[in-house]
Motif scaffolding. Structure first.
Motif, PDB file in Angstrom:
ATOM      1  N   GLN A 723      92.052  25.137  21.642  1.00 21.25           N
ATOM      2  CA  GLN A 723      90.871  24.701  20.899  1.00 21.25           C
ATOM      3  C   GLN A 723      90.018  23.836  21.816  1.00 21.25           C
ATOM      4  O   GLN A 723      90.396  22.729  22.170  1.00 21.25           O
ATOM      5  CB  GLN A 723      91.316  23.928  19.651  1.00 21.25           C
ATOM      6  N   MET A 724      88.876  24.371  22.220  1.00 22.47           N
ATOM      7  CA  MET A 724      87.950  23.592  23.021  1.00 22.47           C
ATOM      8  C   MET A 724      87.028  22.854  22.073  1.00 22.47           C
ATOM      9  O   MET A 724      86.657  23.382  21.029  1.00 22.47           O
ATOM     10  CB  MET A 724      87.147  24.527  23.926  1.00 22.47           C
ATOM     11  N   PHE A 725      86.645  21.654  22.430  1.00 16.49           N
ATOM     12  CA  PHE A 725      85.759  20.917  21.539  1.00 16.49           C
ATOM     13  C   PHE A 725      84.882  19.959  22.325  1.00 16.49           C
ATOM     14  O   PHE A 725      85.182  19.607  23.465  1.00 16.49           O
ATOM     15  CB  PHE A 725      86.574  20.124  20.513  1.00 16.49           C
ATOM     16  N   THR A 726      83.802  19.568  21.683  1.00 15.44           N
ATOM     17  CA  THR A 726      82.955  18.513  22.205  1.00 15.44           C
ATOM     18  C   THR A 726      82.807  17.474  21.125  1.00 15.44           C
ATOM     19  O   THR A 726      82.593  17.815  19.960  1.00 15.44           O
ATOM     20  CB  THR A 726      81.577  19.075  22.580  1.00 15.44           C
TER      21      THR A 726
ATOM     22  N   ILE B   7      80.261  12.842  15.998  1.00 13.71           N
ATOM     23  CA  ILE B   7      80.492  14.240  15.651  1.00 13.71           C
ATOM     24  C   ILE B   7      81.618  14.841  16.467  1.00 13.71           C
ATOM     25  O   ILE B   7      81.959  14.356  17.551  1.00 13.71           O
ATOM     26  CB  ILE B   7      79.229  15.110  15.869  1.00 13.71           C
ATOM     27  N   PHE B   8      82.168  15.899  15.947  1.00 15.31           N
ATOM     28  CA  PHE B   8      83.218  16.659  16.613  1.00 15.31           C
ATOM     29  C   PHE B   8      82.905  18.123  16.346  1.00 15.31           C
ATOM     30  O   PHE B   8      82.790  18.532  15.200  1.00 15.31           O
ATOM     31  CB  PHE B   8      84.577  16.291  16.033  1.00 15.31           C
ATOM     32  N   VAL B   9      82.724  18.912  17.392  1.00 18.66           N
ATOM     33  CA  VAL B   9      82.444  20.330  17.214  1.00 18.66           C
ATOM     34  C   VAL B   9      83.466  21.132  18.009  1.00 18.66           C
ATOM     35  O   VAL B   9      83.580  20.969  19.214  1.00 18.66           O
ATOM     36  CB  VAL B   9      81.028  20.698  17.713  1.00 18.66           C
ATOM     37  N   GLY B  10      84.212  21.959  17.328  1.00 17.50           N
ATOM     38  CA  GLY B  10      85.209  22.788  17.998  1.00 17.50           C
ATOM     39  C   GLY B  10      84.670  24.186  18.218  1.00 17.50           C
ATOM     40  O   GLY B  10      83.819  24.651  17.461  1.00 17.50           O
ATOM     41  N   ASN B  11      85.165  24.845  19.247  1.00 13.64           N
ATOM     42  CA  ASN B  11      84.758  26.237  19.458  1.00 13.64           C
ATOM     43  C   ASN B  11      85.232  27.075  18.275  1.00 13.64           C
ATOM     44  O   ASN B  11      84.515  27.953  17.801  1.00 13.64           O
ATOM     45  CB  ASN B  11      85.367  26.766  20.758  1.00 13.64           C
ATOM     46  N   THR B  12      86.428  26.783  17.812  1.00 11.86           N
ATOM     47  CA  THR B  12      86.860  27.324  16.530  1.00 11.86           C
ATOM     48  C   THR B  12      86.635  26.213  15.519  1.00 11.86           C
ATOM     49  O   THR B  12      87.099  25.104  15.726  1.00 11.86           O
ATOM     50  CB  THR B  12      88.356  27.694  16.576  1.00 11.86           C
ATOM     51  N   THR B  13      85.901  26.505  14.464  1.00  6.20           N
ATOM     52  CA  THR B  13      85.575  25.461  13.492  1.00  6.20           C
ATOM     53  C   THR B  13      86.850  24.970  12.812  1.00  6.20           C
ATOM     54  O   THR B  13      87.605  25.754  12.266  1.00  6.20           O
ATOM     55  CB  THR B  13      84.597  26.019  12.449  1.00  6.20           C
ATOM     56  N   LEU B  14      87.051  23.665  12.888  1.00  7.45           N
ATOM     57  CA  LEU B  14      88.233  23.069  12.268  1.00  7.45           C
ATOM     58  C   LEU B  14      88.011  22.979  10.762  1.00  7.45           C
ATOM     59  O   LEU B  14      87.005  22.452  10.317  1.00  7.45           O
ATOM     60  CB  LEU B  14      88.448  21.654  12.799  1.00  7.45           C
ATOM     61  N   PHE B  82      79.444  29.585  13.494  1.00  5.95           N
ATOM     62  CA  PHE B  82      80.774  29.011  13.283  1.00  5.95           C
ATOM     63  C   PHE B  82      81.822  30.073  13.560  1.00  5.95           C
ATOM     64  O   PHE B  82      81.840  31.106  12.901  1.00  5.95           O
ATOM     65  CB  PHE B  82      80.932  28.508  11.857  1.00  5.95           C
ATOM     66  N   GLN B  83      82.641  29.818  14.554  1.00  9.85           N
ATOM     67  CA  GLN B  83      83.709  30.772  14.852  1.00  9.85           C
ATOM     68  C   GLN B  83      84.913  30.402  14.006  1.00  9.85           C
ATOM     69  O   GLN B  83      85.564  29.393  14.238  1.00  9.85           O
ATOM     70  CB  GLN B  83      84.032  30.731  16.346  1.00  9.85           C
TER      71      GLN B  83
END
Lengths: 1000, 366
Positions: A723-726, B7-14, B82-83
């Motif tokens: 899980q990559m995140f920013t 904010i927190f943005v994941g490549n896969t939406t948590l 949103f993935q």
């Protein structure tokens, strides 16, 4: 006319309603490349138009192909007034320009508007027909491959690593041009996006030319950055490492570099008569390591005190942009001379790589860094950016001289950065001084093979720890001991580097993320005075950051730092320093002494008590950390270490040291009291604070590890769940009574809380490791601190035994065996699932694959009528150069994207958090869409290079600029590969999901 | 020091299922944080309240952004922003469209209009479901209703296709739409004992048997009038009209007596409540047949369930008929009609009684 670009606009979907009356849109598309524009027909009254256009053909120079982006604008037709723009798509067609990458770009792209964000999607097909151009004086560099990855890309082999390439281009920033006062924010943003896109294209092309000049065919570790200098302009600069890469033909080929004769590569000169047999026939070169320690570094280190003098023996061609391509003829001399001279031929023997082919890195000297404070002035002639070039040349020169002082002829893990506030700019460069093996550097190929063979006989990977500098003439005070692995060479007591942990390094226990955080207030000042104030503060900050790192490292009971990155950020009224690194315990280095606290006023009884209390706390923490990170090095008796005569026989020695250590258990843990203990003097409240802050760092919750390097030392049983995140936080400081202490505390809390939040958010992935944790700090306004973190969380298998083998074959064997174990554990489930058709097939493990959405059977069935053949393919993103449990089969090209988003209705969009959250999600989406359109299913070495956020809540406005890059790749699961190789019949094998699944 | 932005943005939406539930239940961020603290999550994870607050805010923001897509679930599948793994998408949709039993009983059969929307305040107070959640559920009903109202073909099928719901939930929505369209009264006090499940069961049978789409093979090229009548949403007008013909069963005294004697002969000794049945037969039969013959009036259609309870269920219940006796009686009651020689509307009777019998049996409980 060396190229023909062909574009077809297929369809659109989910378009916004542009006509309130009908709730529909009359959309058409403009396709623009260079100065040519084509238009599609208007598709009336639809939110899902089907244009199905003809092929629009652009006949263009390849120079333009490299520089220009393809610009696709979707508009709403309006009979009476001007057509309204819905949004745009910029497509970088560079990946189509080299043969091994993508052949077609085809897929759904989000339609992006700088004011409204993503507004629907458009399906586009792009192709390029390239004609061969034999013109020697060409300006284009089509065919040079670019990689963000800072190691040799997985499916390639490095034939030659040529060295440093750099370039920068400057321009006026459209945002600061007079015209900006009269045009709309949208027009201004789009002008900026387009300009930066153009500039990066140009930059890449120019770098490519330099690579061709050096006779390379690729740039690895390509890092491109923007400096938004405001009034004085816009600088786009890039550095990288030129290489000659050779594609590995089959997936099974993992040949050592010297096995394939270099004559395959036509481009390489001086190798017309290679001798492919030399590597097996030649006599071994004796004692290579010692040869290096006799390198004439002494003279250099003396000279280096007068910093900027010209150190290299070779003539230079000015400090301008041309830095590369001065390799001379072949030298027939001693090995060391060869290396030395091969590198000295280069103006800057720098490498942006952080991981290297085995045997490349011989010794590591330590971190070298240089900073300089500059006042920005207007760039008068953008075509000749001399000042900026000169600034960087100066810094690089300094780095080079530092490296020489450490007895090293090269710098690896090299990077450059800037921090700008108003008219002041801090330029920073850092890297790791190193001694390299000449094998990969031009003409050293033949001897290199010998060396590798020799090195393979060495028992432990401790060579890189051995000091490259002269013991009698050390550039800085350090405790040297004999290497704990080979006992032959001297090693320092601690080692700081900017590179990844070498794969052959032996480490005890696990590593951990170590950060030093520091703030310093500074008076607001103008121009020169400001620059002077900053320059004066810098050395103190560097020193303190270093001390903090050292203290924290000792507190963790470790002795080396990898991936060290020190960022100094300048703001209006303060400076911030943030250093991140991954601490490890290197077997070759001595056990770190503890931290000893000493008070200044020994007569005061209560004070003494306090000190001893603190001391106890520190000792407890060290003990706890040692347990946590599993650091239990074998105790080695003093006599052995101190013995001045190295043992002659290496192999027996290794064994002996182990047996002895078990005998000497009694001497346990006295190391804290040893003479090499680190003494912390508490002489005032400041120092007290420092000690306190040392102890406030909370270790991650159990099941969590973190590091800022590619992989976590001590963990290698990764699962495929990533899980990559920013995460971004902006914190406002209360203005009252800002002191250095409160500031430090605030900053420390900000970072610690951010980490805690990450651990909490990702708790479902435990056991898990945060890898490549990348913090960036900026000071957008007076009282605002912005911290941006990008990292990847990877789950690892706790129960599976940690494997110590490193070769591919063994790994795959182990995988296979675990697969079998799983089969044995759940035989019933398997049989029912596969309906008994093939009870032994490991296909089940594959079909539960997360990356392929179609295999989620129950859902597909349920909603089959609605979503058949239109599921969006999963695209993985990771800052690492690899994907755990998978093999990268193809690199499709570099992704380098720049976006601006602006809003004048901040509150309505959910405030600053809502605005930025949506924007970052959109950026991810656009990256994924581009990768999918290239036919890829992942981005590796992903990095968010810039995230500049500005807000004006009073005006309900905000603006953000984001720049991201990475390598688009196709990966295949290792489990799938194995199945293919064992030729098991399976139905659900999808070698490349992604592009294929996206409906057209 | 305060966080302006977090904010927190994941490549896969948590997606945190627990927080999603709190969000769907209409709790504010601070309430949600409070509830999470009480769940003991801080002790389990060692997190601080600040961390929890930040995490909850973040999830709420994500859900808020997703909500627009959840209104048209196929968009959620095709969007690129949103993935989300397919299984998670399904969960998001299913939970978003799920509704509370207490709430649905309040609005079932009511017109899904602005007027009702104003009543949501009262419903919220009455049911204890937060107003926010009431609004979401109400808007879901309305949205689904609007989309499928004019559509031809299977109601549940249409809902499933356009909202990607599970089979079960799609059928529940079909019932909601069917009730709303026909405005069946369900709110009367004497109907309170009926659960949504009971009513949905009845609705499903009625959709299957009493709508124009139920006649079996659907004409490939429908005649113009059937476009007025939706296939599944409205009752079959022709059928309702025909139901008047059943009146003869109670109007013709001979036929009624014959019917009674047939039923009584067959059931003698098999019912524990035989005497009561015998005494009440004519009343019950009259009730059931009259309900059928009145269904041409919209008003009486609305009162269908009230009538069923008043005319059949309550009399039986007051005589303490066991469920099994009711079943035996209804089976025999509908079957015996086939032996009445003078009665010509056997098919019509079956179409009416098969559905009604199942409905009554389902509704027959305390």
């Amino acid at each position: 006319m060396p190229g023909k670009l062909k574009v077809k606009i297929v369809a659109g979907r989910h378009l916004p309603v542009m006509d309130r009356a009908s709730d529909l849109t009359d959309a058409f598309v403009e396709v623009k490349f260079g100065n040519m524009t084509f238009k599609t027909d208007v598709y009336h009254k639809s939110l899902n138009p089907q244009w199905n256009s003809e092929w629009f053909k652009f006949e263009v120079d390849d120079e333009d192909l490299q520089d220009e982006p393809l610009q696709i604008t979707v508009l709403d037709h309006d009979t009476y007034s001007a057509n309204d723009a819905i949004g745009k798509v910029y497509i970088d067609i560079d990946p189509l320009l080299y043969s091994e990458a993508a052949t077609v770009i085809s897929g759904w792209f989000p339609i992006y508007d700088t004011i409204h964000g993503i507004r629907g999607e458009i399906n586009v097909v792009v192709k390029v027909d390239l004609f061969n151009d034999l013109n020697r004086f060409r300006q284009s560099s089509c065919g040079v491959k670019f990689f963000c990855t800072t190691s040799i890309p997985k499916c390639y082999r490095a034939v030659i690593i040529h060295g440093f390439v750099e370039e920068l281009v400057v321009n006026e920033d459209p945002e600061y041009q007079w015209i900006d006062r009269i045009r709309t924010p949208r027009a201004s943003n789009e002008a900026r996006q387009r300009l930066i896109s153009l500039m990066s294209g140009e930059l890449q092309r120019k770098i490519g030319l330099k690579v061709l000049e050096m006779r390379g065919n690729a740039v690895v570790g390509y890092l491109q950055c923007f400096d938004l200098e405001g009034e004085s302009g816009l600088v786009v600069r890039a550095i990288g490492t030129a290489c000659t890469l050779d594609k590995l033909s089959s997936t099974a080929a993992f040949l050592p570099a010297c096995n394939s004769p270099s004559k395959e590569m036509k481009e390489i000169p001086f190798n017309e008569d290679p001798n492919p047999n030399t590597h097996s026939s030649g006599p071994s070169t004796p004692l290579k390591n010692q040869t290096y320690s006799f390198s004439p570094s002494k003279s250099y280190s003396r000279q280096s005190s007068s910093s900027d003098t010209d150190l290299s023996l070779t003539p230079k061609t000015g400090m301008g942009s041309g830095s590369a391509g001065k390799e001379g003829g072949p030298f027939k001399a001693l090995l060391r001379q060869q290396t030395q001279s091969a590198l000295e031929q280069r103006e800057f023997p720098f490498f942006t790589l952080t991981a290297f082919p085995p045997g490349f890195l011989v010794h590591v000297g330590g971190v070298v860094s240089a900073r300089s404070v500059k006042l920005l002035d207007r760039i008068h002639n953008p075509d000749e950016p001399e000042t900026r070039d000169a600034w960087w040349a100066e810094i690089r020169q300094e780095i080079k001289s530092h490296a020489k002082a450490l007895g090293c002829h090269a710098v690896v893990g090299y990077s450059e950065s800037t921090s700008i506030c108003e008219e002041v700019c801090i330029l920073s460069a850092s890297g790791t001084a190193a001694v390299l093996n000449p094998r990969f550097l031009q003409d050293g190929t033949v001897e290199g093979c010998l060396e590798q063979r020799q090195e393979e006989n060495l028992p432990a990977g401790c060579g890189f720890c051995h000091i490259p500098y002269d013991e009698l003439n050390m550039p800085f005070p350090a405790h040297l001991t004999y290497c704990y692995s080979c006992r032959k060479q001297k090693v320092p007591d601690v080692l700081f580097t900017t590179i990844d942990l070498p794969t052959d390094a032996t480490v005890i226990g696990k590593g951990c993320l170590i950060q030093a955080r520091l703030c310093r207030l500074k008076k607001k000042a103008q121009a020169e005075a400001n620059a002077t104030a900053i320059s004066n503060l810098l050395p103190f900050m560097e020193y303190e950051v270093h001390t903090q790192l050292m203290n924290k490292l000792k507190l963790k009971g470790m002795n080396a730092l990898f991936g060290l990155r020190i960022q100094i950020t300048v703001g209006e009224n303060m400076l911030m320093g943030l250093a991140s690194a991954t601490g490890v315990y290197l077997t070759a280095l001595p056990t770190p002494g503890g931290i000893q606290i000493a008070g200044k006023t020994p007569n005061d009884g209560s004070y003494e008590q306090h000190i001893s209390h603190m001391q106890k706390k520190i000792n407890d923490t060290i003990a706890k950390n040692k347990e946590l990170y599993e650091i239990n090095p074998p105790e080695i008796p003093e006599e052995i270490i101190g013995s001045p005569i190295p043992e002659p026989r290496q192999r027996s020695r290794l064994l002996r040291s182990q047996s002895e250590s078990s005998d000497e258990v009694i001497e346990l843990d006295l190391s804290h009291g040893k003479k090499d203990a680190f003494v912390l003097e508490i002489d005032d409240t400041d120092a007290m604070e420092d000690v306190h802050s040392l102890l406030t760092d909370v270790p991650p919750p159990s099941g969590f590890y973190s590091c800022n390097t590619e992989i976590m030392p001590g963990i290698n049983n990764w699962t495929s769940e990533i899980q990559m995140f920013t995460s971004v936080r902006v914190s406002r400081l209360s203005n009252i009574n800002l002191t250095n202490q409160t500031l430090n505390k605030n900053f420390n809390d900000l970072c610690e809380n951010l980490l805690k939040s990450l651990y909490f958010k990702l708790r479902s992935m435990i056991p898990c490791c945060l890898c490549h944790v990348n913090f960036t700090v900026s000071l957008p306004e007076d009282e605002l601190i912005q911290v941006t973190v990008t990292a990847v969380a990877i789950t690892f298998d706790k129960h599976q035994a940690v494997q110590t083998t490193k070769t591919h074959v063994e790994k795959s064997l182990q995988r296979a065996s675990t697969d079998n174990e799983e089969l044995l554990q759940f035989p019933l489930e398997l049989c029912t699932d596969s309906l008994g058709s093939h009870p032994f097939s490991p296909a089940k493990a594959v079909s539960v694959e997360k990356a392929s959405p179609l295999t989620e059977g129950h859902f597909r069935q349920r909603s089959a009528p609605a979503c058949a053949n239109s599921t969006v393919g999963v695209v993985k993103m990771t800052p690492l150069s690899f994907i755990p449990g998978a093999k990268i089969t193809k690199y499709l090209g570099i992704i380098n994207m720049f976006f601006i988003r602006e809003t004048t209705s901040l509150r309505e969009e959910g405030g600053v958090s809502g605005f930025l959250h949506a924007f970052i999600a959109e950026v991810f989406a656009m990256v994924r869409a581009h990768v999918a359109a290239l036919g890829g299913n992942a981005v590796v070495s992903y990095i968010m290079k810039q995230c500049v956020f500005m807000e004006n809540p009073n005006k309900n406005q905000a603006q953000c600029l984001i720049n991201v890059s990475g390598d688009a790749v196709i990966f295949v699961r290792e489990s799938e590969l194995e199945i293919i190789s064992t030729q098991q019949p399976i139905a659900s094998c999808q070698p490349a999901c992604g592009g294929g699944e996206i409906a057209t | 020091m305060t966080n302006e932005l977090d904010i927190f943005v994941g490549n896969t939406t948590l997606i945190d299922e627990d927080v999603y539930r709190l969000w769907l239940d209409g709790y504010s961020v601070s309430d949600a944080v409070g509830l999470r603290v009480r769940s003991g999550i801080l002790e389990q994870t060692g997190a601080t309240a600040g961390v929890l607050q930040s995490d909850t805010m973040d999830h709420y923001r994500t859900f808020h952004m997703l909500e627009r897509l959840l209104h048209t679930p196929p968009k959620l599948l095709h969007q690129l922003v949103f993935q989300i793994p397919p299984s998670r998408q399904a969960l998001l949709i299913e939970r978003y469209y799920a509704f509370d039993e207490a709430f649905v009983r309040e609005v079932l059969g009511k017109k899904l209009s602005k007027g009702t929307k104003k009543d949501l305040d009262d419903i919220s107070t009455k049911t204890g479901v937060t107003l926010k959640s009431c609004r979401r559920q109400f808007d879901n009903f309305k949205r689904v209703f609007k989309v499928v109202e004019e559509m031809r073909g299977s109601l549940a099928g249409n809902i499933q296709q356009h909202f990607l719901l599970s089979d079960r939930l799609a059928r529940d929505y079909a019932a909601v739409v069917f009730f709303a369209n026909n405005r069946f009264e369900t709110g009367k006090k004497k109907l309170q004992y009926l659960t949504f499940g009971d009513l949905a069961f009845c609705a499903e049978l009625m959709i299957q048997n009493w709508t124009p789409g139920a006649v079996g093979e659907q004409p490939p090229d429908p005649p113009p009038y059937s476009q007025v009548d939706d296939m599944d949403v409205d009752l079959d007008k022709e059928f309702l009209q025909d139901l008047k013909e059943l009146k003869v069963l109670v109007a013709d005294k001979d036929l009624l007596d014959l019917h009674k004697s047939l039923v009584c002969t067959a059931l003698r000794g098999k019912l524990s409540v035989f005497p009561e049945m015998e005494a009440n037969f004519k009343n019950l039969s009259r009730g059931l047949v009259n309900i059928a013959s009145k269904l041409t009036h919209t008003k009486d259609v609305r009162d269908l369930f009230v009538d069923l309870v008043e005319k059949f269920i309550e009399p039986c219940r007051s005589d303490r008929w066991p469920l099994n006796d009711v079943r035996l009686f209804l089976n025999q009651y509908s079957a015996s009609v086939h032996s009445l020689d003078g009665f010509r509307h056997q098919a019509l009777w079956d179409r009416y009684m098969v559905t009604l019998r199942s409905c009554l049996l389902r509704m027959y409980h305390d």
